[in-house]
Design a protein around this motif. Structure first.
Motif, PDB file in Angstrom:
ATOM      1  N   PHE A  91       0.848  -1.205   0.000  1.00 32.87           N
ATOM      2  CA  PHE A  91       0.000   0.000   0.000  1.00 32.87           C
ATOM      3  C   PHE A  91       0.878   1.248   0.000  1.00 32.87           C
ATOM      4  O   PHE A  91       1.934   1.264   0.646  1.00 32.87           O
ATOM      5  CB  PHE A  91      -0.839   0.096   1.293  1.00 32.87           C
ATOM      6  CG  PHE A  91      -1.871  -0.981   1.474  1.00 32.87           C
ATOM      7  CD1 PHE A  91      -2.977  -1.064   0.646  1.00 32.87           C
ATOM      8  CD2 PHE A  91      -1.765  -1.889   2.511  1.00 32.87           C
ATOM      9  CE1 PHE A  91      -3.949  -2.040   0.842  1.00 32.87           C
ATOM     10  CE2 PHE A  91      -2.726  -2.868   2.720  1.00 32.87           C
ATOM     11  CZ  PHE A  91      -3.820  -2.942   1.881  1.00 32.87           C
ATOM     12  N   LYS A  93       0.142   5.872  -0.215  1.00 33.86           N
ATOM     13  CA  LYS A  93      -0.857   6.942  -0.364  1.00 33.86           C
ATOM     14  C   LYS A  93      -0.185   8.084  -1.108  1.00 33.86           C
ATOM     15  O   LYS A  93       0.094   9.140  -0.520  1.00 33.86           O
ATOM     16  CB  LYS A  93      -1.355   7.399   1.018  1.00 33.86           C
ATOM     17  CG  LYS A  93      -2.187   6.350   1.759  1.00 33.86           C
ATOM     18  CD  LYS A  93      -2.737   6.909   3.062  1.00 33.86           C
ATOM     19  CE  LYS A  93      -3.381   5.846   3.915  1.00 33.86           C
ATOM     20  NZ  LYS A  93      -4.836   5.792   3.806  1.00 33.86           N
ATOM     21  N   TRP A  99      -5.945   7.961  -0.793  1.00 35.32           N
ATOM     22  CA  TRP A  99      -7.168   7.236  -0.423  1.00 35.32           C
ATOM     23  C   TRP A  99      -7.300   7.189   1.091  1.00 35.32           C
ATOM     24  O   TRP A  99      -6.334   7.395   1.831  1.00 35.32           O
ATOM     25  CB  TRP A  99      -7.167   5.819  -0.999  1.00 35.32           C
ATOM     26  CG  TRP A  99      -5.923   5.024  -0.739  1.00 35.32           C
ATOM     27  CD1 TRP A  99      -4.792   5.059  -1.501  1.00 35.32           C
ATOM     28  CD2 TRP A  99      -5.660   4.108   0.341  1.00 35.32           C
ATOM     29  NE1 TRP A  99      -3.848   4.212  -0.960  1.00 35.32           N
ATOM     30  CE2 TRP A  99      -4.355   3.617   0.169  1.00 35.32           C
ATOM     31  CE3 TRP A  99      -6.402   3.652   1.427  1.00 35.32           C
ATOM     32  CZ2 TRP A  99      -3.763   2.694   1.040  1.00 35.32           C
ATOM     33  CZ3 TRP A  99      -5.820   2.725   2.295  1.00 35.32           C
ATOM     34  CH2 TRP A  99      -4.517   2.257   2.107  1.00 35.32           C
ATOM     35  N   VAL A 101      -9.642   4.761   4.176  1.00 35.55           N
ATOM     36  CA  VAL A 101     -10.433   3.534   4.298  1.00 35.55           C
ATOM     37  C   VAL A 101     -11.191   3.581   5.634  1.00 35.55           C
ATOM     38  O   VAL A 101     -10.625   3.954   6.660  1.00 35.55           O
ATOM     39  CB  VAL A 101      -9.532   2.277   4.141  1.00 35.55           C
ATOM     40  CG1 VAL A 101      -8.513   2.133   5.232  1.00 35.55           C
ATOM     41  CG2 VAL A 101     -10.358   1.013   4.024  1.00 35.55           C
ATOM     42  N   ASP A 106     -10.330  -7.236   8.651  1.00 42.32           N
ATOM     43  CA  ASP A 106      -9.906  -7.957   7.447  1.00 42.32           C
ATOM     44  C   ASP A 106     -10.514  -9.352   7.521  1.00 42.32           C
ATOM     45  O   ASP A 106     -10.119 -10.177   8.349  1.00 42.32           O
ATOM     46  CB  ASP A 106      -8.377  -8.016   7.362  1.00 42.32           C
ATOM     47  CG  ASP A 106      -7.789  -6.660   7.000  1.00 42.32           C
ATOM     48  OD1 ASP A 106      -8.531  -5.812   6.461  1.00 42.32           O
ATOM     49  OD2 ASP A 106      -6.592  -6.454   7.255  1.00 42.32           O
ATOM     50  N   ARG A 146       2.770  -5.471   9.234  1.00 40.74           N
ATOM     51  CA  ARG A 146       2.859  -4.297   8.357  1.00 40.74           C
ATOM     52  C   ARG A 146       4.297  -3.789   8.442  1.00 40.74           C
ATOM     53  O   ARG A 146       4.699  -3.259   9.481  1.00 40.74           O
ATOM     54  CB  ARG A 146       1.860  -3.225   8.797  1.00 40.74           C
ATOM     55  CG  ARG A 146       0.416  -3.625   8.494  1.00 40.74           C
ATOM     56  CD  ARG A 146      -0.572  -2.693   9.150  1.00 40.74           C
ATOM     57  NE  ARG A 146      -0.407  -1.293   8.816  1.00 40.74           N
ATOM     58  CZ  ARG A 146      -1.000  -0.673   7.774  1.00 40.74           C
ATOM     59  NH1 ARG A 146      -1.807  -1.346   6.977  1.00 40.74           N
ATOM     60  NH2 ARG A 146      -0.793   0.612   7.550  1.00 40.74           N
ATOM     61  N   LEU A 159      -2.129   4.288  10.351  1.00 42.41           N
ATOM     62  CA  LEU A 159      -3.251   3.399  10.655  1.00 42.41           C
ATOM     63  C   LEU A 159      -3.840   3.716  12.033  1.00 42.41           C
ATOM     64  O   LEU A 159      -3.107   3.972  12.994  1.00 42.41           O
ATOM     65  CB  LEU A 159      -2.766   1.939  10.636  1.00 42.41           C
ATOM     66  CG  LEU A 159      -3.882   0.909  10.505  1.00 42.41           C
ATOM     67  CD1 LEU A 159      -4.418   0.879   9.077  1.00 42.41           C
ATOM     68  CD2 LEU A 159      -3.380  -0.482  10.892  1.00 42.41           C
ATOM     69  N   HIS A 204      -9.766  -1.470  12.059  1.00 45.38           N
ATOM     70  CA  HIS A 204      -8.769  -0.478  11.676  1.00 45.38           C
ATOM     71  C   HIS A 204      -9.298   0.404  10.553  1.00 45.38           C
ATOM     72  O   HIS A 204     -10.238   0.023   9.839  1.00 45.38           O
ATOM     73  CB  HIS A 204      -7.436  -1.141  11.308  1.00 45.38           C
ATOM     74  CG  HIS A 204      -7.524  -2.187  10.234  1.00 45.38           C
ATOM     75  ND1 HIS A 204      -8.053  -3.444  10.438  1.00 45.38           N
ATOM     76  CD2 HIS A 204      -7.149  -2.156   8.929  1.00 45.38           C
ATOM     77  CE1 HIS A 204      -7.978  -4.144   9.321  1.00 45.38           C
ATOM     78  NE2 HIS A 204      -7.446  -3.387   8.387  1.00 45.38           N
ATOM     79  N   SER A 206      -7.937   4.215   8.046  1.00 43.88           N
ATOM     80  CA  SER A 206      -6.899   5.245   7.893  1.00 43.88           C
ATOM     81  C   SER A 206      -7.429   6.386   7.059  1.00 43.88           C
ATOM     82  O   SER A 206      -8.288   6.199   6.202  1.00 43.88           O
ATOM     83  CB  SER A 206      -5.602   4.672   7.309  1.00 43.88           C
ATOM     84  OG  SER A 206      -5.780   4.245   5.987  1.00 43.88           O
ATOM     85  N   ARG A 215       3.842   6.871   2.010  1.00 37.93           N
ATOM     86  CA  ARG A 215       3.417   6.047   3.157  1.00 37.93           C
ATOM     87  C   ARG A 215       3.324   4.609   2.672  1.00 37.93           C
ATOM     88  O   ARG A 215       2.253   4.057   2.535  1.00 37.93           O
ATOM     89  CB  ARG A 215       2.091   6.556   3.724  1.00 37.93           C
ATOM     90  CG  ARG A 215       1.888   6.194   5.189  1.00 37.93           C
ATOM     91  CD  ARG A 215       0.536   5.600   5.482  1.00 37.93           C
ATOM     92  NE  ARG A 215       0.222   4.461   4.680  1.00 37.93           N
ATOM     93  CZ  ARG A 215      -0.838   3.674   4.882  1.00 37.93           C
ATOM     94  NH1 ARG A 215      -1.661   3.915   5.865  1.00 37.93           N
ATOM     95  NH2 ARG A 215      -1.085   2.648   4.093  1.00 37.93           N
ATOM     96  N   HIS A 219       2.158  -5.284   3.543  1.00 41.30           N
ATOM     97  CA  HIS A 219       1.208  -5.953   4.446  1.00 41.30           C
ATOM     98  C   HIS A 219       1.296  -7.457   4.148  1.00 41.30           C
ATOM     99  O   HIS A 219       0.978  -7.889   3.039  1.00 41.30           O
ATOM    100  CB  HIS A 219      -0.172  -5.361   4.124  1.00 41.30           C
ATOM    101  CG  HIS A 219      -1.365  -6.096   4.639  1.00 41.30           C
ATOM    102  ND1 HIS A 219      -2.332  -5.496   5.420  1.00 41.30           N
ATOM    103  CD2 HIS A 219      -1.797  -7.362   4.441  1.00 41.30           C
ATOM    104  CE1 HIS A 219      -3.289  -6.374   5.687  1.00 41.30           C
ATOM    105  NE2 HIS A 219      -2.981  -7.514   5.108  1.00 41.30           N
TER     106      HIS A 219
HETATM  107  O1  AKG Z   1      -2.816   0.731   5.095  1.00 42.79           O
HETATM  108  C1  AKG Z   1      -3.900   1.197   5.436  1.00 42.79           C
HETATM  109  O2  AKG Z   1      -4.034   2.371   5.735  1.00 42.79           O
HETATM  110  C2  AKG Z   1      -5.128   0.332   5.516  1.00 42.79           C
HETATM  111  C3  AKG Z   1      -4.996  -0.906   4.768  1.00 42.79           C
HETATM  112  C4  AKG Z   1      -6.197  -1.770   4.933  1.00 42.79           C
HETATM  113  O3  AKG Z   1      -7.279  -1.397   4.719  1.00 42.79           O
HETATM  114  C5  AKG Z   1      -6.067  -3.101   5.445  1.00 42.79           C
HETATM  115  O4  AKG Z   1      -4.984  -3.480   5.853  1.00 42.79           O
HETATM  116  O5  AKG Z   1      -7.072  -3.807   5.462  1.00 42.79           O
END
Ligand code: AKG
Length: 240
Positions: A91, A93, A99, A101, A106, A146, A159, A204, A206, A215, A219
């Protein structure tokens, strides 16, 4: 993040500070940027900037670099018994492809193919790979790492997590807002080289980045369990 020390057993997440050597981080950066230029099947881009990339465990050089991350491997083994990586996503940004979320858990895993098995539901396909929601008992045994390739804080969409929310098991969408209002929310500020470990069932979210700072996060999900036959993990790589 507050100065408090979080623990995965109590809070559902923790941060291994300075867990990656600079050399490994540089290698991961280089591999990911090379892959994002080559493999458009897995890459998500906007304005020519990559904001996500799936299926990164198929990149052998990346897996070889992950094998060098001793503190990650020993922590995951300590919590799950083995260090089997079962899904990898990158990931970022970036400015032109920013973006955010909303709060979520998960809930899906990547599998080799679709087979109807009791307890497995909500089949989808993402970047050509079949995904399914497994029973909560599988998600409870998983750990996500992460690997932070950049510092992250309030400026670039670090996050946010709801501490201990994983202990509630699956949280229906209609209850998520109430849980976040009534619980302790932590922002996970991290530095390049830190590794955050979290349970997939931890709520979670972000925000989008407010700056030009990268950033980048790798993951990686881990699970020691086999899936019931004939289901199989899409990728399952024992890191050692
Ligand atoms: O990296 C992020 O900010 C969120 C990523 C995400 O949505 C996730 O890990 O499910």
């Amino acid at each position: 993040m507050s100065s408090r020390t979080w623990s995965i057993n109590q809070d559902g997440f923790e941060v291994l500070r300075a867990a990656c050597q600079k050399d490994s981080l540089r290698e991961l950066d280089e591999i990911l940027s090379a892959v994002s230029r080559l493999d458009l099947r897995n890459v998500r881009q906007r304005g020519a900037e990559t904001y996500a990339m799936r299926n990164v465990l198929r990149e052998n050089r990346l897996v070889a670099t992950l094998r060098k991350l001793d503190s990650l491997i020993s922590a995951v083994k300590g919590y799950t018994g083995k260090c089997c990586a079962v899904r990898g996503i990158y990931f970022d940004k970036p400015f032109k492809a920013n973006w955010s979320v909303p709060w979520h858990q998960d809930l899906t895993i990547a599998v080799a193919g679709k087979h109807e098995v009791d307890g497995y539901s909500k089949w989808t396909t993402k970047s050509g790979v079949v995904h399914v929601q497994p029973p909560t008992e599988i998600l409870e045994k998983m750990i996500t790492a992460r690997i932070h390739l950049d510092d992250a804080d309030e400026r670039n969409g670090a996050l946010m997590v709801v501490a201990k929310s994983n202990q509630r098991g699956y949280i229906p969408a209609r209850e998520v807002r109430e849980v976040t209002m009534k619980s302790e929310v932590a922002r996970c500020d991290v530095q390049r080289g830190d590794i955050m470990l979290m349970r997939p069932l931890l709520l979670h979210s972000s925000r989008s980045s407010q700056t030009n700072l990268r950033r980048r996060v790798l993951h990686i999900e881990f699970c020691a369990e086999e899936l019931p036959t004939p289901l199989e993990w899409c990728d399952r790589i024992d890191l050692g």
